[in-house]
Enzyme design. Sequence first.
Site, short mmCIF file in Angstrom:
data_model
loop_
_atom_site.label_atom_id
_atom_site.label_comp_id
_atom_site.label_asym_id
_atom_site.label_seq_id
_atom_site.Cartn_x
_atom_site.Cartn_y
_atom_site.Cartn_z
N LYS A 99 26.34 -93.13 55.16
CA LYS A 99 25.27 -93.15 56.16
C LYS A 99 24.00 -92.48 55.64
CE LYS A 99 26.30 -92.55 60.58
NZ LYS A 99 26.94 -91.95 61.79
N LYS A 113 6.36 -93.79 55.59
CA LYS A 113 5.43 -94.88 55.93
C LYS A 113 4.58 -94.49 57.13
CE LYS A 113 5.72 -99.69 57.45
NZ LYS A 113 6.13 -99.64 58.87
N TYR A 153 29.65 -93.32 47.35
CA TYR A 153 28.45 -92.62 46.85
C TYR A 153 27.61 -93.58 46.01
CZ TYR A 153 25.74 -88.91 44.51
OH TYR A 153 24.74 -88.10 44.02
#
Length: 317
Positions: A99, A113, A153
């Site tokens: 996640k 952004k 990972y």
Amino acid sequence: MFSRAEGSPISVVTGGAGFLGSHLTDRLLAEGHRVIGLDNFLTGSEQNIGHLAGNPKYRFIRQDVSNYIFLADDVDFVFHFASPASPIDYLEHPIPTMKVGALGTHNTLGLAKAKGATFLLASTSECYGDPLVHPQTEDYWGNVNPIGPRGVYDEAKRFAEAMTMAYHRFHGLNTKIVRIFNTYGPRMRLRDGRVVPAFIGQALTGEPLTVFGDGSQTRSFCFVSDLIDGIFRLSRSNFHEPVNIGNPREMTIKQFGEHILRIIGSNSQLDYRPLPVDDPKVRQPDISRARQVLGWEPKVEFEEGIRQTIDFFRSKV
Ligand code: UDP
């Protein structure tokens, strides 16, 4: 609230209470930045940021960055360093690892952004998996098992790189990607399962060194101050493709264990254990790109860095 009107740059560091995040924070503060640290303490520690308490240029928010991030502050740089990063940690927390690499990268890119900030992703040599090209250059695409135990990972970080390049290409975001090779130094957790704290802790207490496999697999170890210097330079560069940062001095894990025993003066034995699934057989960064683009190369000798790390662990065992 930090505002651009006050002058100095404002950086957000996710994983700010982690090993690398806290060292990066110290460097940014030393460079005159104001810093907002985010961490949920899954593998980070309050001890790593205790010295920053009361510093008016530092703020800490306890948050899992896999959830939406709201900040009222202006932000100039987002450094996304949050993630379990030792094989034991990501085997224990496979879903948070996926996640934070996927959703956490999306959230932190969105933050950058919205704020018009520069974004730097902490990626990894694990993107190369068990590499078939040696040493590893950035244009090698890697040899990763997507469904193996390490895949949580490796694939999260590969997704994170793809997402970062998409924000760069599609939104024109100013992004950077560092591929971090094995790094060591003070503030590692004694029991994070990685070979550096494991062997130093075992040698200091006279326990046998747990060598996985026959110890012929190789790694190349970089001292943390060198790594942070490379990352700081990258954050100021105009380069958007991934850059390897690591120390090319390669050794086998058995040799690494023997160095630790010699430097500490320990009589511990080597205790051979089964090799973990998909453990990479070799790893060494090709740092030509970092040399050329950043004018960077590691400076701290292995013996010097290891001595500093041993001194840190002496009080922890
Ligand atoms: N390793 C070992 N003994 C330990 C911990 C690790 O022999 O107690 C080995 C591991 O199998 C790997 C290397 O040391 O080949 C580096 O492991 P680490 O967990 O530090 O990180 P990795 O480079 O695999 O991500």
